[in-house]
Design a protein around this motif. Structure first.
Motif, PDB file in Angstrom:
ATOM      1  N   LEU A 283       0.828  -1.206   0.000  1.00 40.60           N
ATOM      2  CA  LEU A 283       0.000   0.000   0.000  1.00 40.60           C
ATOM      3  C   LEU A 283       0.864   1.259   0.000  1.00 40.60           C
ATOM      4  O   LEU A 283       0.553   2.231  -0.702  1.00 40.60           O
ATOM      5  N   ALA A 284       1.944   1.251   0.770  1.00 33.48           N
ATOM      6  CA  ALA A 284       2.817   2.422   0.821  1.00 33.48           C
ATOM      7  C   ALA A 284       3.400   2.731  -0.553  1.00 33.48           C
ATOM      8  O   ALA A 284       3.482   3.894  -0.963  1.00 33.48           O
ATOM      9  N   ALA A 285       3.794   1.685  -1.281  1.00 35.12           N
ATOM     10  CA  ALA A 285       4.361   1.888  -2.612  1.00 35.12           C
ATOM     11  C   ALA A 285       3.332   2.456  -3.580  1.00 35.12           C
ATOM     12  O   ALA A 285       3.640   3.320  -4.410  1.00 35.12           O
ATOM     13  N   LEU A 286       2.078   1.992  -3.451  1.00 34.41           N
ATOM     14  CA  LEU A 286       1.031   2.443  -4.358  1.00 34.41           C
ATOM     15  C   LEU A 286       0.516   3.839  -4.006  1.00 34.41           C
ATOM     16  O   LEU A 286       0.173   4.633  -4.892  1.00 34.41           O
ATOM     17  N   VAL A 287       0.457   4.133  -2.715  1.00 38.96           N
ATOM     18  CA  VAL A 287      -0.195   5.355  -2.252  1.00 38.96           C
ATOM     19  C   VAL A 287       0.760   6.547  -2.209  1.00 38.96           C
ATOM     20  O   VAL A 287       0.308   7.699  -2.145  1.00 38.96           O
ATOM     21  N   THR A 313       1.537  -0.120   9.165  1.00 38.50           N
ATOM     22  CA  THR A 313       2.791  -0.283   8.416  1.00 38.50           C
ATOM     23  C   THR A 313       2.874   0.712   7.275  1.00 38.50           C
ATOM     24  O   THR A 313       3.933   1.316   7.027  1.00 38.50           O
ATOM     25  N   MET A 314       1.751   0.888   6.550  1.00 35.14           N
ATOM     26  CA  MET A 314       1.725   1.860   5.457  1.00 35.14           C
ATOM     27  C   MET A 314       2.068   3.250   5.969  1.00 35.14           C
ATOM     28  O   MET A 314       2.922   3.950   5.393  1.00 35.14           O
ATOM     29  N   HIS A 315       1.426   3.673   7.054  1.00 33.34           N
ATOM     30  CA  HIS A 315       1.679   5.007   7.607  1.00 33.34           C
ATOM     31  C   HIS A 315       3.126   5.138   8.078  1.00 33.34           C
ATOM     32  O   HIS A 315       3.762   6.182   7.880  1.00 33.34           O
ATOM     33  N   GLU A 316       3.644   4.091   8.675  1.00 32.88           N
ATOM     34  CA  GLU A 316       5.026   4.135   9.157  1.00 32.88           C
ATOM     35  C   GLU A 316       6.008   4.316   7.993  1.00 32.88           C
ATOM     36  O   GLU A 316       6.963   5.101   8.079  1.00 32.88           O
ATOM     37  N   LEU A 317       5.781   3.603   6.898  1.00 32.75           N
ATOM     38  CA  LEU A 317       6.678   3.694   5.752  1.00 32.75           C
ATOM     39  C   LEU A 317       6.540   5.028   5.019  1.00 32.75           C
ATOM     40  O   LEU A 317       7.504   5.509   4.413  1.00 32.75           O
ATOM     41  N   LEU A 318       5.350   5.613   5.058  1.00 35.81           N
ATOM     42  CA  LEU A 318       5.129   6.886   4.371  1.00 35.81           C
ATOM     43  C   LEU A 318       5.599   8.082   5.211  1.00 35.81           C
ATOM     44  O   LEU A 318       5.625   9.211   4.716  1.00 35.81           O
ATOM     45  N   GLY A 319       5.942   7.848   6.462  1.00 38.94           N
ATOM     46  CA  GLY A 319       6.454   8.928   7.301  1.00 38.94           C
ATOM     47  C   GLY A 319       5.400   9.955   7.634  1.00 38.94           C
ATOM     48  O   GLY A 319       4.320   9.626   8.137  1.00 38.94           O
ATOM     49  N   ASP A 320       5.692  11.202   7.321  1.00 37.91           N
ATOM     50  CA  ASP A 320       4.804  12.308   7.700  1.00 37.91           C
ATOM     51  C   ASP A 320       3.610  12.483   6.767  1.00 37.91           C
ATOM     52  O   ASP A 320       2.747  13.318   7.009  1.00 37.91           O
ATOM     53  N   ALA A 321       3.551  11.723   5.683  1.00 40.45           N
ATOM     54  CA  ALA A 321       2.456  11.866   4.726  1.00 40.45           C
ATOM     55  C   ALA A 321       1.120  11.525   5.389  1.00 40.45           C
ATOM     56  O   ALA A 321       0.999  10.523   6.102  1.00 40.45           O
ATOM     57  N   ASP A 322       0.140  12.367   5.181  1.00 39.49           N
ATOM     58  CA  ASP A 322      -1.191  12.184   5.765  1.00 39.49           C
ATOM     59  C   ASP A 322      -2.088  11.508   4.733  1.00 39.49           C
ATOM     60  O   ASP A 322      -2.577  12.159   3.805  1.00 39.49           O
ATOM     61  N   VAL A 323      -2.302  10.217   4.889  1.00 37.75           N
ATOM     62  CA  VAL A 323      -3.097   9.447   3.930  1.00 37.75           C
ATOM     63  C   VAL A 323      -4.369   8.957   4.613  1.00 37.75           C
ATOM     64  O   VAL A 323      -4.316   8.278   5.649  1.00 37.75           O
ATOM     65  N   GLU A 324      -5.505   9.316   4.038  1.00 40.54           N
ATOM     66  CA  GLU A 324      -6.795   8.886   4.585  1.00 40.54           C
ATOM     67  C   GLU A 324      -7.119   7.485   4.067  1.00 40.54           C
ATOM     68  O   GLU A 324      -6.893   7.168   2.891  1.00 40.54           O
ATOM     69  N   VAL A 325      -7.651   6.640   4.940  1.00 39.38           N
ATOM     70  CA  VAL A 325      -8.017   5.275   4.572  1.00 39.38           C
ATOM     71  C   VAL A 325      -9.534   5.138   4.615  1.00 39.38           C
ATOM     72  O   VAL A 325     -10.166   5.410   5.647  1.00 39.38           O
ATOM     73  N   LEU A 326     -10.115   4.720   3.498  1.00 39.46           N
ATOM     74  CA  LEU A 326     -11.561   4.525   3.395  1.00 39.46           C
ATOM     75  C   LEU A 326     -11.842   3.036   3.222  1.00 39.46           C
ATOM     76  O   LEU A 326     -11.137   2.349   2.490  1.00 39.46           O
TER      77      LEU A 326
END
Length: 344
Positions: A283-287, A313-326
């Motif tokens: 997910l981190a790679a795609l998002v 895990t996705m949030h951890e790998l993306l760091g500070d990026a704020d990604v909403e999950v639906l």
């Protein structure tokens, strides 16, 4: 209208308000028996005719989109011009529809999510297989040969991802070797609902062979059957060790000791935990670079701990990026197909 043609036929009629929001939906589900390819198209037409008559739509010509997501081993549509076959079948049946699009489940789920939440750039599904689609600028899709900055939905085929970096074990290789498609869809076989329980079953039977698990006289017939240990067993086992004894005794006829239950619980936790980490990395790679992702699938519905760990895990790998999950509901494929139809 939209049709989801998988192991069942789900037909959805969607009414849109003036502002393009969905004002009303009507859905009917038909259970599709295993059929030959030709019979599959005819059965879909039969279901559509029944739905049209039930809804009183005989005197309208409605746009129709179709989502194809036929389960592995249920029907082989490889090499077929699917849209042409549907078109010809509906034409012969004189059905009052105008077929506009045929897409796979990943793309339809993405379209459905984007209609409700304009920030969604990726939709991923974790069912018996693993699928994901993303919106990309047409100029970045080389095969289209267009310089437009308009967006197009692209199936990522993420389940086919293969790399020496993937943590394959001897049990993963065995499951792959004995599968219907050995050597392909490597990532999918480490994450998808179809395979996780089978990996655990192979671990259990190997420990039984080494006399490290269960009494010597334990019943081995059922546990030795391929895919008999369902992935759905894993979530309750990880949550509560008492479920281990209940499941193994009721489903497999195996009496367990406390030590046995500890081992089986640990095996389920390890396999599910690894799947969560890999799903999160996927997910981190795609998002990356996007602001929202839509998730769906029976694996995430049944195993909420796995879902939470994957998102973390996705949030951890993306760091500070704020990604909403639906989270998407079942039926998103048919809804996406209907939205596709209304767009033409």
């Amino acid at each position: 209208m939209g049709i989801e043609a998988t192991g069942r036929i789900r037909i959805t009629r969607v009414n849109f308000a003036d502002d393009s929001t969905i004002s009303h939906t009507s859905t009917q589900v038909f259970i599709a028996p295993r059929k030959s390819t030709g019979e599959f198209f005819e059965f879909t037409a039969f279901c559509l005719r029944e739905f049209i008559q039930t809804q009183g739509l005989e005197h309208e010509i409605l746009p129709l989109g179709i989502t194809i997501g036929v389960a592995d081993g249920w029907l082989d549509l490889g090499g077929k011009n699917v849209m042409r076959r549907f078109y010809d079948t509906f034409l012969r049946g004189r059905l009052p529809v105008r077929l506009t699009s045929v897409t796979n489940g990943a793309v339809s789920r993405l379209v459905a999510a984007r209609h409700g939440f304009k920030t969604v750039g990726v939709a991923a599904s974790f069912n018996h297989g693993v699928e994901a689609a993303s919106f990309e600028q047409m100029a970045s899709v080389e095969s289209l040969g267009q310089a437009s900055e308009d967006l197009v939905a692209v199936d990522t085929e993420i389940g086919r991802f293969q790399s020496s970096a993937l943590p394959l074990t001897q049990w993963d290789r065995r499951v792959d070797r004995e599968s219907k498609n050995p050597g392909s869809r490597c990532l999918e076989k480490l994450v998808a609902d179809r395979y996780l329980g089978e990996i655990v079953r192979n671990l259990i039977t190997d420990l039984m062979d080494e006399r490290l698990l269960f009494p010597k006289a334990a019943c081995v017939e059922t546990i030795s059957t391929e895919y008999a240990f369902y992935t759905a067993y894993m979530a309750p086992i990880v949550e509560d060790r008492d479920h281990v004894g209940c499941i193994l005794e009721n489903e497999f006829g195996i009496a367990t000791t406390e030590a046995d239950r500890l081992v089986v619980q640990a095996l389920c936790g390890i396999v599910a935990g690894r799947a969560a980490l890999l799903a999160g990395a996927m997910l981190a790679a795609l998002v990356k670079g996007r602001s929202a992702v839509a998730l769906s699938g029976v694996l995430l519905d049944v195993n909420q701990k796995l879902r939470a760990e994957a998102v973390d895990t996705m949030h951890e790998l993306l760091g500070d990026a704020d990604v909403e999950v639906l989270l998407q509901n079942r039926g998103a494929e048919a809804l996406g197909a209907a939205i596709n139809a209304a767009s033409f």
